[in-house]
Structures are given as C-alpha cells and as structure tokens.
Design a protein around this motif. Structure first.
Motif, short mmCIF file in Angstrom:
data_model
loop_
_atom_site.label_atom_id
_atom_site.label_comp_id
_atom_site.label_asym_id
_atom_site.label_seq_id
_atom_site.Cartn_x
_atom_site.Cartn_y
_atom_site.Cartn_z
N LEU A 1 0.82 -1.20 0.00
CA LEU A 1 0.00 0.00 0.00
C LEU A 1 0.86 1.26 0.00
O LEU A 1 0.50 2.26 -0.62
CB LEU A 1 -0.93 0.00 1.21
N SER A 2 2.02 1.22 0.66
CA SER A 2 2.88 2.40 0.67
C SER A 2 3.40 2.69 -0.74
O SER A 2 3.50 3.84 -1.15
CB SER A 2 4.04 2.22 1.64
N ALA B 1 2.70 6.19 -5.68
CA ALA B 1 2.28 6.36 -7.07
C ALA B 1 1.10 7.32 -7.16
O ALA B 1 1.05 8.20 -8.03
CB ALA B 1 1.91 5.01 -7.68
N LEU B 2 0.15 7.18 -6.25
CA LEU B 2 -1.00 8.10 -6.25
C LEU B 2 -0.57 9.52 -5.91
O LEU B 2 -1.14 10.48 -6.45
CB LEU B 2 -2.06 7.62 -5.25
N GLY B 3 0.41 9.68 -5.06
CA GLY B 3 0.92 11.01 -4.74
C GLY B 3 1.54 11.68 -5.95
O GLY B 3 1.33 12.87 -6.20
N THR B 4 2.27 10.91 -6.72
CA THR B 4 2.87 11.44 -7.95
C THR B 4 1.79 11.85 -8.94
O THR B 4 1.87 12.92 -9.56
CB THR B 4 3.79 10.38 -8.59
N ILE B 5 0.78 11.02 -9.09
CA ILE B 5 -0.32 11.34 -10.01
C ILE B 5 -1.05 12.59 -9.53
O ILE B 5 -1.43 13.44 -10.34
CB ILE B 5 -1.28 10.14 -10.13
N THR B 6 -1.25 12.71 -8.24
CA THR B 6 -1.94 13.88 -7.69
C THR B 6 -1.14 15.16 -7.94
O THR B 6 -1.70 16.19 -8.29
CB THR B 6 -2.18 13.69 -6.17
#
Length: 99
Positions: free
Chosen positions: A48-49, A54-59
């Motif tokens: 999950l980390s 990856a989601l942080g980069t996309i955001t």
C-alpha cells in the motif's frame, strides 16, 4: 456420603486441570493466528505504501496540469474582457459625441 466427599473434589480437580490445559492450547493457537495476521498486514502495508507513492505522484501531476489550465483560462478571460471593455468604452465615447 463419605466416599462422595473424597471422589467429588478429585473429579473437580481433574476437570479443572483439563480445562486449564485446553485454555493454554487455545491461547497458544490464538498467539500463532495473531502473528500470521500481523505478518499479512505488514505485507499489505508495504504494498500500500508503494501504491500511495504512485498516487501522490499522479496527484502532483494533476495539480500542475490544473494550475496551467487555470492560468490559460484566466489569460483568455482577461483578453476577452479587455476586448469587450474596449468596445463598451468606444460605445460610451461615441455616445458622448452625439449628445
């Protein structure tokens, strides 16, 4: 009655010992299950980390794109408002000459 007073405590002690042994075995099994669950949760947290990074980069990328889009739209709105404000100023000045 005398035999009952000697046999009944022995039976109760045997049941207590059996119950204690069963509870100890159940406690050991419970500890093993909790350790397995803890290991599984640790694995999922590691996965999950990585997903969170990856989601942080996309955001962040989406935020940059949003800012660029906002600036472009703001520039277009400013240009259009200048064009219309010039037309209204020209119309006001023309109206002054005809009065």
């Amino acid at each position: 009655m005398n035999t009952l007073n000697t046999i009944l405590p022995v039976i109760l002690y045997m049941c207590g010992i059996i119950l204690l042994i069963v509870l100890i075995i159940l406690g050991i099994r419970l500890i093993q299950v909790v350790n397995k669950v803890d290991n599984t949760i640790d694995e999922y947290m590691e996965r999950l980390s990585g997903f969170t990074k990856a989601l942080g980069t996309i955001t962040k990328a989406a935020g940059v794109i949003s800012k660029v889009g906002d600036k472009a739209i703001s520039g277009m709105v400013g240009a259009v408002s200048k064009v219309f404000s010039r037309k209204s100023k020209i119309e006001e000045e023309e109206g002054d000459y005809y009065d």
